[in-house]
Design a protein around this motif. Structure first.
Motif, PDB file in Angstrom:
ATOM      1  N   GLY A 132       0.456  -1.135  -0.044  1.00 51.18           N
ATOM      2  CA  GLY A 132      -0.380   0.122   0.008  1.00 51.18           C
ATOM      3  C   GLY A 132       0.745   1.162   0.304  1.00 51.18           C
ATOM      4  N   ARG A 133       2.123   1.330  -0.068  1.00 53.15           N
ATOM      5  CA  ARG A 133       3.068   2.355  -0.107  1.00 53.15           C
ATOM      6  C   ARG A 133       2.543   2.771  -1.624  1.00 53.15           C
ATOM      7  NH1 ARG A 133       6.140  -1.390   3.105  1.00 53.15           N
ATOM      8  NH2 ARG A 133       7.014  -2.149   0.647  1.00 53.15           N
ATOM      9  N   VAL A 134       2.030   2.495  -2.390  1.00 60.24           N
ATOM     10  CA  VAL A 134       1.991   3.245  -3.882  1.00 60.24           C
ATOM     11  C   VAL A 134       0.802   2.593  -4.610  1.00 60.24           C
ATOM     12  CG1 VAL A 134       4.194   2.064  -5.508  1.00 60.24           C
ATOM     13  CG2 VAL A 134       2.867   4.195  -6.034  1.00 60.24           C
ATOM     14  N   ASP A 135       0.061   3.301  -5.484  1.00 64.93           N
ATOM     15  CA  ASP A 135      -1.431   3.065  -6.048  1.00 64.93           C
ATOM     16  C   ASP A 135      -1.228   3.542  -6.888  1.00 64.93           C
ATOM     17  OD1 ASP A 135      -3.512   1.622  -6.616  1.00 64.93           O
ATOM     18  OD2 ASP A 135      -5.140   3.083  -5.996  1.00 64.93           O
ATOM     19  N   PRO A 136      -0.345   2.260  -8.207  1.00 60.44           N
ATOM     20  CA  PRO A 136      -1.226   2.975  -9.717  1.00 60.44           C
ATOM     21  C   PRO A 136      -1.757   3.252 -10.390  1.00 60.44           C
ATOM     22  CG  PRO A 136       0.884   1.034  -8.831  1.00 60.44           C
ATOM     23  CD  PRO A 136      -0.168   1.507  -8.229  1.00 60.44           C
ATOM     24  N   THR A 137      -3.078   3.254  -9.869  1.00 63.73           N
ATOM     25  CA  THR A 137      -4.255   3.229 -10.209  1.00 63.73           C
ATOM     26  C   THR A 137      -4.384   4.871 -10.548  1.00 63.73           C
ATOM     27  OG1 THR A 137      -5.254   3.044  -8.467  1.00 63.73           O
ATOM     28  CG2 THR A 137      -5.309   0.993 -10.037  1.00 63.73           C
ATOM     29  N   PHE A 138      -3.125   5.424  -9.607  1.00 61.82           N
ATOM     30  CA  PHE A 138      -3.856   6.823  -9.647  1.00 61.82           C
ATOM     31  C   PHE A 138      -3.601   7.798 -10.852  1.00 61.82           C
ATOM     32  CE2 PHE A 138       0.539   7.322  -9.432  1.00 61.82           C
ATOM     33  CZ  PHE A 138       0.906   8.743  -9.700  1.00 61.82           C
ATOM     34  N   LEU A 139      -2.670   6.880 -11.831  1.00 61.15           N
ATOM     35  CA  LEU A 139      -2.371   8.181 -12.729  1.00 61.15           C
ATOM     36  C   LEU A 139      -3.351   7.528 -14.685  1.00 61.15           C
ATOM     37  CD1 LEU A 139       0.304   9.308 -14.079  1.00 61.15           C
ATOM     38  CD2 LEU A 139       0.860   6.538 -15.155  1.00 61.15           C
ATOM     39  N   ILE A 140      -4.586   6.857 -14.294  1.00 63.40           N
ATOM     40  CA  ILE A 140      -5.143   6.160 -15.004  1.00 63.40           C
ATOM     41  C   ILE A 140      -6.048   7.103 -15.725  1.00 63.40           C
ATOM     42  CG2 ILE A 140      -6.949   4.878 -16.210  1.00 63.40           C
ATOM     43  CD1 ILE A 140      -5.937   2.174 -14.889  1.00 63.40           C
ATOM     44  N   THR A 141      -6.418   8.483 -15.843  1.00 59.97           N
ATOM     45  CA  THR A 141      -7.466   8.936 -16.639  1.00 59.97           C
ATOM     46  C   THR A 141      -8.751   8.602 -17.268  1.00 59.97           C
ATOM     47  OG1 THR A 141      -6.166  10.510 -18.848  1.00 59.97           O
ATOM     48  CG2 THR A 141      -6.007  11.389 -16.019  1.00 59.97           C
ATOM     49  N   HIS A 142      -7.885   8.141 -18.236  1.00 58.53           N
ATOM     50  CA  HIS A 142      -8.961   7.408 -19.786  1.00 58.53           C
ATOM     51  C   HIS A 142      -9.117   5.925 -19.629  1.00 58.53           C
ATOM     52  CE1 HIS A 142      -8.738  11.757 -21.031  1.00 58.53           C
ATOM     53  NE2 HIS A 142     -10.215  11.887 -21.439  1.00 58.53           N
ATOM     54  N   ARG A 143     -10.885   5.174 -20.118  1.00 60.16           N
ATOM     55  CA  ARG A 143     -10.348   3.665 -20.561  1.00 60.16           C
ATOM     56  C   ARG A 143     -10.954   3.622 -21.683  1.00 60.16           C
ATOM     57  NH1 ARG A 143     -10.565   4.972 -14.811  1.00 60.16           N
ATOM     58  NH2 ARG A 143      -9.531   3.029 -13.498  1.00 60.16           N
ATOM     59  N   GLY A 144     -10.844   2.564 -22.455  1.00 59.36           N
ATOM     60  CA  GLY A 144     -12.185   2.163 -24.176  1.00 59.36           C
ATOM     61  C   GLY A 144     -11.587   0.680 -24.505  1.00 59.36           C
ATOM     62  N   LYS A 145     -12.068   0.415 -24.984  1.00 57.50           N
ATOM     63  CA  LYS A 145     -12.042  -0.341 -25.604  1.00 57.50           C
ATOM     64  C   LYS A 145     -10.747  -0.836 -26.675  1.00 57.50           C
ATOM     65  CE  LYS A 145     -15.364  -2.575 -23.623  1.00 57.50           C
ATOM     66  NZ  LYS A 145     -15.013  -3.773 -22.588  1.00 57.50           N
ATOM     67  N   LEU A 146     -10.287  -1.487 -27.552  1.00 57.39           N
ATOM     68  CA  LEU A 146      -9.539  -1.699 -28.523  1.00 57.39           C
ATOM     69  C   LEU A 146      -9.537  -0.226 -30.046  1.00 57.39           C
ATOM     70  CD1 LEU A 146      -8.091  -4.460 -29.794  1.00 57.39           C
ATOM     71  CD2 LEU A 146      -6.582  -2.966 -28.564  1.00 57.39           C
ATOM     72  N   GLY A 147     -10.866  -0.623 -30.045  1.00 55.55           N
ATOM     73  CA  GLY A 147     -11.420   0.189 -31.302  1.00 55.55           C
ATOM     74  C   GLY A 147     -11.706   1.719 -31.288  1.00 55.55           C
ATOM     75  N   ASP A 148     -11.467   2.012 -29.569  1.00 55.56           N
ATOM     76  CA  ASP A 148     -11.703   3.477 -29.178  1.00 55.56           C
ATOM     77  C   ASP A 148      -9.686   3.722 -29.579  1.00 55.56           C
ATOM     78  OD1 ASP A 148     -14.149   3.763 -28.381  1.00 55.56           O
ATOM     79  OD2 ASP A 148     -13.342   2.736 -26.624  1.00 55.56           O
ATOM     80  N   ALA A 149      -8.948   3.059 -29.883  1.00 55.82           N
ATOM     81  CA  ALA A 149      -6.963   3.810 -30.104  1.00 55.82           C
ATOM     82  C   ALA A 149      -7.204   5.114 -30.997  1.00 55.82           C
ATOM     83  CB  ALA A 149      -7.022   2.080 -30.420  1.00 55.82           C
ATOM     84  N   PRO A 150      -7.886   4.821 -32.250  1.00 58.15           N
ATOM     85  CA  PRO A 150      -7.520   5.859 -32.972  1.00 58.15           C
ATOM     86  C   PRO A 150      -7.852   7.306 -32.192  1.00 58.15           C
ATOM     87  CG  PRO A 150      -8.020   3.913 -33.523  1.00 58.15           C
ATOM     88  CD  PRO A 150      -8.660   3.132 -32.744  1.00 58.15           C
ATOM     89  N   ASP A 151      -8.694   7.291 -31.479  1.00 57.77           N
ATOM     90  CA  ASP A 151      -9.087   8.607 -31.658  1.00 57.77           C
ATOM     91  C   ASP A 151      -8.212   8.692 -29.785  1.00 57.77           C
ATOM     92  OD1 ASP A 151     -11.053   9.289 -33.054  1.00 57.77           O
ATOM     93  OD2 ASP A 151     -12.864   7.939 -32.037  1.00 57.77           O
ATOM     94  N   LEU A 152      -8.530   7.935 -29.249  1.00 58.92           N
ATOM     95  CA  LEU A 152      -7.650   8.041 -27.920  1.00 58.92           C
ATOM     96  C   LEU A 152      -6.078   8.352 -28.095  1.00 58.92           C
ATOM     97  CD1 LEU A 152      -9.523   5.107 -25.687  1.00 58.92           C
ATOM     98  CD2 LEU A 152      -9.889   8.169 -25.279  1.00 58.92           C
ATOM     99  N   TYR A 153      -5.174   8.041 -29.078  1.00 58.87           N
ATOM    100  CA  TYR A 153      -4.294   8.295 -29.457  1.00 58.87           C
ATOM    101  C   TYR A 153      -4.096   9.780 -29.481  1.00 58.87           C
ATOM    102  CZ  TYR A 153      -0.640   4.471 -30.003  1.00 58.87           C
ATOM    103  OH  TYR A 153      -0.992   2.873 -29.662  1.00 58.87           O
ATOM    104  N   GLU A 154      -5.162  10.697 -29.961  1.00 60.44           N
ATOM    105  CA  GLU A 154      -5.007  12.008 -30.162  1.00 60.44           C
ATOM    106  C   GLU A 154      -4.968  12.817 -29.386  1.00 60.44           C
ATOM    107  OE1 GLU A 154      -7.922  15.083 -33.176  1.00 60.44           O
ATOM    108  OE2 GLU A 154      -7.936  12.775 -33.815  1.00 60.44           O
ATOM    109  N   THR A 155      -5.766  11.944 -29.139  1.00 53.69           N
ATOM    110  CA  THR A 155      -6.197  12.769 -27.607  1.00 53.69           C
ATOM    111  C   THR A 155      -5.664  12.112 -26.603  1.00 53.69           C
ATOM    112  OG1 THR A 155      -8.577  12.335 -27.001  1.00 53.69           O
ATOM    113  CG2 THR A 155      -7.651  12.687 -25.632  1.00 53.69           C
ATOM    114  N   PHE A 156      -4.678  11.393 -26.596  1.00 57.75           N
ATOM    115  CA  PHE A 156      -3.504  11.654 -25.450  1.00 57.75           C
ATOM    116  C   PHE A 156      -2.041  11.877 -26.167  1.00 57.75           C
ATOM    117  CE2 PHE A 156       0.010   8.306 -24.796  1.00 57.75           C
ATOM    118  CZ  PHE A 156       0.682   9.252 -22.700  1.00 57.75           C
ATOM    119  N   ARG A 157      -1.767  12.288 -27.721  1.00 67.83           N
ATOM    120  CA  ARG A 157      -1.154  13.190 -27.990  1.00 67.83           C
ATOM    121  C   ARG A 157      -1.226  14.183 -27.577  1.00 67.83           C
ATOM    122  NH1 ARG A 157      -0.743  14.186 -33.914  1.00 67.83           N
ATOM    123  NH2 ARG A 157      -2.483  14.763 -33.707  1.00 67.83           N
ATOM    124  N   ASP A 158      -2.766  14.999 -27.710  1.00 66.52           N
ATOM    125  CA  ASP A 158      -2.703  16.852 -27.753  1.00 66.52           C
ATOM    126  C   ASP A 158      -3.551  16.938 -26.496  1.00 66.52           C
ATOM    127  OD1 ASP A 158      -1.796  16.723 -30.838  1.00 66.52           O
ATOM    128  OD2 ASP A 158      -4.953  16.295 -30.937  1.00 66.52           O
TER     129      ASP A 158
END
Length: 392
Positions: A354-380
């Motif tokens: 319990g000294r660190v919880d790596p899930t703090f970093l996650i802001t977006h979730r999706g399916k494989l089909g969402d990847a192209p749009d999420l790449y643009e969201t992440f890059r920009d």
């Protein structure tokens, strides 16, 4: 199966590919349960990594369930169908001189394209998942299924009761942040400066805290990332408002940080300074393969006798490297791809305790089909995006 596929700069698509199978007795095939978009993937998305080919499957942060296992992997790696495993992004044979020293990213046997990389670098490092035909041309993990070579050594079993999102980042970015802090020899009472408040930079921050650093500065210009760094104990430095050198000099009473970490790498951006303009022109005309603004700044900001640690990816050549300043100040440099399996046991203990919880970093979730749009969201950096997790 469906997989995120390279079609050119800025053009990732979800295509249908043949399901992978066992090709060697040390192979395993896994059904991917979680995968993530990494900042290093953006270097391919933005066209900075050579030897990418149309049809290449992307992704190197992934985990899943064993569906098939070769006889040697089953025996030597104690793998069986149904095992939940994490896959380090660095492919390791386990027996070469480098693997025996636990320097797994330097593996002599896993890079099928070693001759190409050796021509560029003098020697070739190991194979990587989903990261060009300089590193073996292996299919990546943003897919429904993946063939894992050297599976008896290239895996970590997931402890019972731990969710995917608790351990997924042990495949790359958490060990990468940890190795950067270890390479900088961070210890109790240290003052550290980290450039970049993206996923790797934030795990550098967490790692420096775990190692006992007293003051940790994080340099960036994205408000939500700086706020996350502040919330996690850092002193933020907004480079859009201040010059990092001036800020750090005043904040440290002129001593400057003795441990400086470049968690940005080849796509760094300056704030209208001349070297940033120079780098943009040089990279646009293919005279330079990266923009080392952050690296130059870290060298200038590092205290005499200090250490510059570089987890940020660089490729081939950069220009205007201040070697004179580094020499005069007696700096030490530590860098390289992460030896993931060298660090996973200690990091897994930090998570379980319990000294660190790596899930703090996650802001977006999706399916494989969402990847192209999420790449643009992440890059920009749209919609306050810091880290994307995909579930096939």
């Amino acid at each position: 199966m469906r997989a995120v596929t390279y079609h050119g700069t800025g053009d990732f698509r979800v295509d249908t590919h043949p399901d992978p199978g066992i090709e060697h007795p040390r192979d395993a095939v896994i059904r991917v349960t979680s995968t993530a978009i990494c900042g290093s993937d953006l270097h391919m998305y933005d066209g900075f990594i050579p030897e990418m080919r149309k049809g290449d499957i992307i992704g190197h942060e992934f985990m899943g369930v064993v569906e098939e296992v070769g006889p040697e992997a089953a025996q030597a790696g104690d793998l069986k169908k149904g095992d939940r495993i994490l896959i380090p992004f660095t492919i390791a044979c386990g027996s070469c001189a480098w693997c025996r020293k636990q320097e797994f990213s330097l593996c002599d046997e896993s890079n099928r394209d070693a001759e190409k990389l050796a021509k560029l670098n003098g020697q070739a490092s190991g194979g990587l998942f989903g990261y060009s035909h300089l590193y073996g041309g292996y299919d990546g993990g943003q897919a429904e299924y993946v063939r894992v070579p050297f599976a008896d050594t290239t895996h970590m079993k997931v402890p019972e009761g731990m969710a995917d999102e608790q351990v997924l980042f042990l495949t790359d970015i958490f060990p990468t942040g940890w190795q950067a802090a270890v390479n900088a020899q961070v210890g109790p009472g240290d003052t550290v400066a980290i450039w970049g408040a993206g996923p790797v930079g934030l795990f550098c921050l967490e790692s420096c805290k775990l190692l006992g650093a007293e003051r940790i500065f994080v340099v960036d210009d994205v408000p939500e990332r700086l706020e996350m760094a502040r919330a996690r104990g850092a002193e933020p430095v907004d480079r859009s408002e201040v010059k990092p050198y001036d800020f750090l000099r005043e904040a440290t009473g002129g001593r400057m940080p003795a441990k400086c970490i470049d968690a940005v790498g080849l796509e760094s951006h300056g704030s209208g300074v001349m070297d940033a303009v120079y780098d943009r022109i040089k990279t646009a005309t293919f005279q330079e393969t990266g923009r080392p603004h952050v690296l130059r700044e870290a060298i200038l900001c590092c205290s005499k006798g200090g250490i510059v640690s570089i987890p940020g990816v660089y490729a081939a050549i950069v220009d205007k490297f201040p070697i004179g300043a580094a020499f005069a100040k007696g700096l030490t440099f530590r860098m390289g791809q992460t030896h993931v399996l060298q660090h996973t046991d200690v990091l897994l203990d930090h998570i379980r305790e319990g000294r660190v919880d790596p899930t703090f970093l996650i802001t977006h979730r999706g399916k494989l089909g969402d990847a192209p749009d999420l790449y643009e969201t992440f890059r920009d950096k749209k919609d306050d995006c810091i880290k994307v997790v995909l579930t096939p």
